[in-house]
Each structure stands twice: as C-alpha cells, then as structure tokens.
Design a protein around this motif. Structure first.
Motif, PDB file in Angstrom:
ATOM      1  N   LEU A 138       0.639  -0.762   0.048  1.00  0.00           N
ATOM      2  CA  LEU A 138      -0.158  -0.013  -0.192  1.00  0.00           C
ATOM      3  C   LEU A 138       0.631   1.353  -0.207  1.00  0.00           C
ATOM      4  O   LEU A 138       1.314   1.767   0.900  1.00  0.00           O
ATOM      5  CB  LEU A 138      -0.792  -0.080   1.369  1.00  0.00           C
ATOM      6  N   ASP A 163       0.249   6.082  -0.881  1.00  0.00           N
ATOM      7  CA  ASP A 163      -0.674   6.399  -1.709  1.00  0.00           C
ATOM      8  C   ASP A 163      -0.233   7.771  -2.268  1.00  0.00           C
ATOM      9  O   ASP A 163      -0.659   8.553  -3.203  1.00  0.00           O
ATOM     10  CB  ASP A 163      -2.160   7.485  -0.426  1.00  0.00           C
ATOM     11  N   SER A 181      -4.700   3.933  -1.816  1.00  0.00           N
ATOM     12  CA  SER A 181      -5.766   3.134  -0.747  1.00  0.00           C
ATOM     13  C   SER A 181      -6.927   2.526  -1.431  1.00  0.00           C
ATOM     14  O   SER A 181      -7.899   2.059  -1.708  1.00  0.00           O
ATOM     15  CB  SER A 181      -6.406   3.506   0.949  1.00  0.00           C
ATOM     16  N   THR A 208      -6.719   3.616   6.038  1.00  0.00           N
ATOM     17  CA  THR A 208      -6.722   4.083   4.931  1.00  0.00           C
ATOM     18  C   THR A 208      -8.344   3.705   4.310  1.00  0.00           C
ATOM     19  O   THR A 208      -9.051   3.479   2.884  1.00  0.00           O
ATOM     20  CB  THR A 208      -6.009   4.767   4.164  1.00  0.00           C
ATOM     21  N   VAL A 209      -8.466   2.203   4.482  1.00  0.00           N
ATOM     22  CA  VAL A 209      -8.923   1.188   3.740  1.00  0.00           C
ATOM     23  C   VAL A 209      -9.810   0.770   4.460  1.00  0.00           C
ATOM     24  O   VAL A 209     -11.052   0.627   3.102  1.00  0.00           O
ATOM     25  CB  VAL A 209      -7.997  -0.367   2.742  1.00  0.00           C
TER      26      VAL A 209
END
Length: 309
Positions: free
Chosen positions: A236, A238, A266, A303-304
């Motif tokens: 992951l 961003d 995300s 975030t997910v």
C-alpha cells in the motif's frame, strides 16, 4: 467482509516480531492474525530462522486478547493427526476459543528434504490429508468419555481417548484451500468451514468458489455454510515513493504487485477488494511480508478498512 493479516515467518522472524505484528493487527481492528507453517525460507537467508507455527500460536494465544489466530496452512506431512488435534485443541483452550486450523497436503519439497520429513507423491499427500481431516474431526467430535478408533491406511488408531477438546462448540474451524479441480473442492465441502483461494485473481477465485459450491450441493450441504476467502500480498502506498519503497523491501516490482496483489493507493486496494467481493469472497487475508513495517498494517486499517467495512 472481514479482514485478516497473514505473515510468512519462515523468511526470518522471532516470536517477539510476530507478537508485535499480532498486537498491532489486534489494536488496528483486524479480525485475525495468521501465519504460514513452513520450516525453510523461500528467498534470502532466512534471517533469524523459522519458528514452529503451533508453538508460536500457543504463545500468541496468551499474549493477545481478541484477535483470532491460525495457520495458512499447516502441512499434513509435518505432523501425525492425533498429536496435531491435541496441540490445536490445547491452543484453542489457551486462547479462549480463538483458533482456526488451515491444513493442506504440503508442497515445498525443499523443507521436507532439509528437515528429514517424508515427501510422498502428490496422490499420497492428498490421501494423507484426507485421512488427517477424518481423524482430527473425528477426535474432536467424539463425546467425552468415549474413545475413537480409525481404521485407516496411513493413521490407524485404536481406542484413542479423544482428548483434549477444543472449547469452540463443534470444534476448531477448519480451512481448506487450493486450486485442485476435484479432491480439493470435495474435501472442503466435507470438512471445512472455510475455503481459501490463495494468490488467485478475482476471476480465478470465482471459478474456485463455484467448484466448491457445486461440491457442497453434491453432498447436499448448504454452500452458504462455507466462508469463501482469498489472500494476496499487500503493498500500500498513496504516493509513488512510498509504494516503490515498500515494493523494493519485498524484492518485488510495483507493476507485478498491482496485477497480482493488494497494491497501489488506498483507492486501488479498495477497488481490488470490491472485485473479490463480486467474485464471492467474504473474507480477505492481506499477506504482510515486511514485518518491521508496522505503519503498513496501521495505514491499511486507517485508509482502506473504513471504506469497505
């Protein structure tokens, strides 16, 4: 949909490393912490060396409070089914009923050779797996005060006391996975509470799920009784710099991870989760390979998960 963290400690991890990740996952709100059951690393130098899956899960059973614990997957070649049933039931007791047993036929010849473990051909490995499932579930299902006898080709048993018992009603949930077309779906339909499609695309996972559902219907079992799950590596980031750094730490290419794992921003990971949900998955395992990067687990949670829970 529920979400789990999955680790590969044979690549080099101490018990304290695993405990730190398990507690991070627990605090972040993940449903479960799982680990592989391997004795030999598959790349690199193996770091601190392997740890035994059920020894470490016993420790985690006492050192965590909420999160579920289990293996993806224990190899049927590693242990006799009677002692394995005792060990898993004991860890279930130690955890207050939070354990699950993922079990498979075994596939990594190198670790068998390295540690002097028999590695028969694939047909016999599946025969042994099927018999282990029969023995383990039979021992757990035997009423207290009765004994268990099994007339098997590989694991004959006579008057086993069928102790210790798991504390979970019905026994420890069993996970069966794989891409086999015939025996794997049949074993899942007969013995499992969960079927796992490991490292398959959403489209490939859908095909595997459909095979298992068909096998359930052949046995006149409700396919909805089984949880359908999938697993993929997590990477992951961003921003591209974070993503590149994390991919480099895994020794993997960003493009390859985007195609085959839960990788990217995300929003990209959320989209990937949605594709697995459309394929029929209701549980996902995120394979975390860099156990020192605890921010990775926390970012996934912050975030997910809020977008998909």
């Amino acid at each position: 949909m529920d979400f789990r963290i999955f680790t590969e400690p044979q690549q080099g991890a101490t018990y304290d490393d695993l405990l730190t990740v398990a507690r991070t996952a627990e605090d972040a709100g993940f449903d479960a912490f799982f680990r592989s059951d391997h004795y030999l690393h598959m790349s690199g130098d193996g770091g601190a060396g392997p740890t035994d899956a059920w020894v470490t899960l016993a420790g985690l059973a006492r050192d965590t409070t909420r999160i579920r614990l289990g293996t993806l997957v224990t190899a049927a070649t590693f242990r006799f089914p009677g002692p394995l049933a005792i060990a898993v039931a004991g860890v279930d007791q130690m955890s207050g009923g939070r354990v699950e047993l993922g079990i498979g036929a075994g596939w990594f010849k190198g670790e068998h050779t390295a540690y002097g473990i028999d590695f028969p051909d694939v047909r016999e490995r599946f025969d042994r797996l099927e018999e282990q499932l029969a023995v383990i579930t039979g021992l757990w299902a035997t009423p207290a005060g009765r004994t268990y006898t099994h007339d098997g080709s590989h694991y004959p048993m006579v008057d086993a006391p069928a102790l210790a018992k798991p504390v979970q009603e019905g026994g420890v949930p069993i996970i069966v996975g794989g891409s086999g077309k015939r025996r794997t779906p049949a074993l899942a339909a007969r013995y499992a509470s969960e079927f796992n499609a490991a490292f398959q695309s959403p489209e490939e996972s859908r095909v595997l799920f459909e095979r298992v559902r068909a096998a359930c219907e052949e046995r006149r079992r409700d396919p909805d009784e089984l949880t359908m799950s999938a697993v993929g590596v997590l990477c992951l980031g961003d921003d591209e710099a974070t993503l590149a750094r994390r991919a480099a730490a895994l020794g993997r290419d960003v493009g390859e991870l985007r195609r085959n794992g839960f990788a990217g921003s995300s929003d990209e990971v959320v989209d990937r989760i949605g594709r697995y949900a459309e394929a029929g998955a209701t549980r996902l395992y995120f394979q975390v390979l860099d156990l020192a990067d605890l921010d990775h687990v926390e970012e996934l949670a912050s975030t997910v998960l809020p977008q998909v829970s």
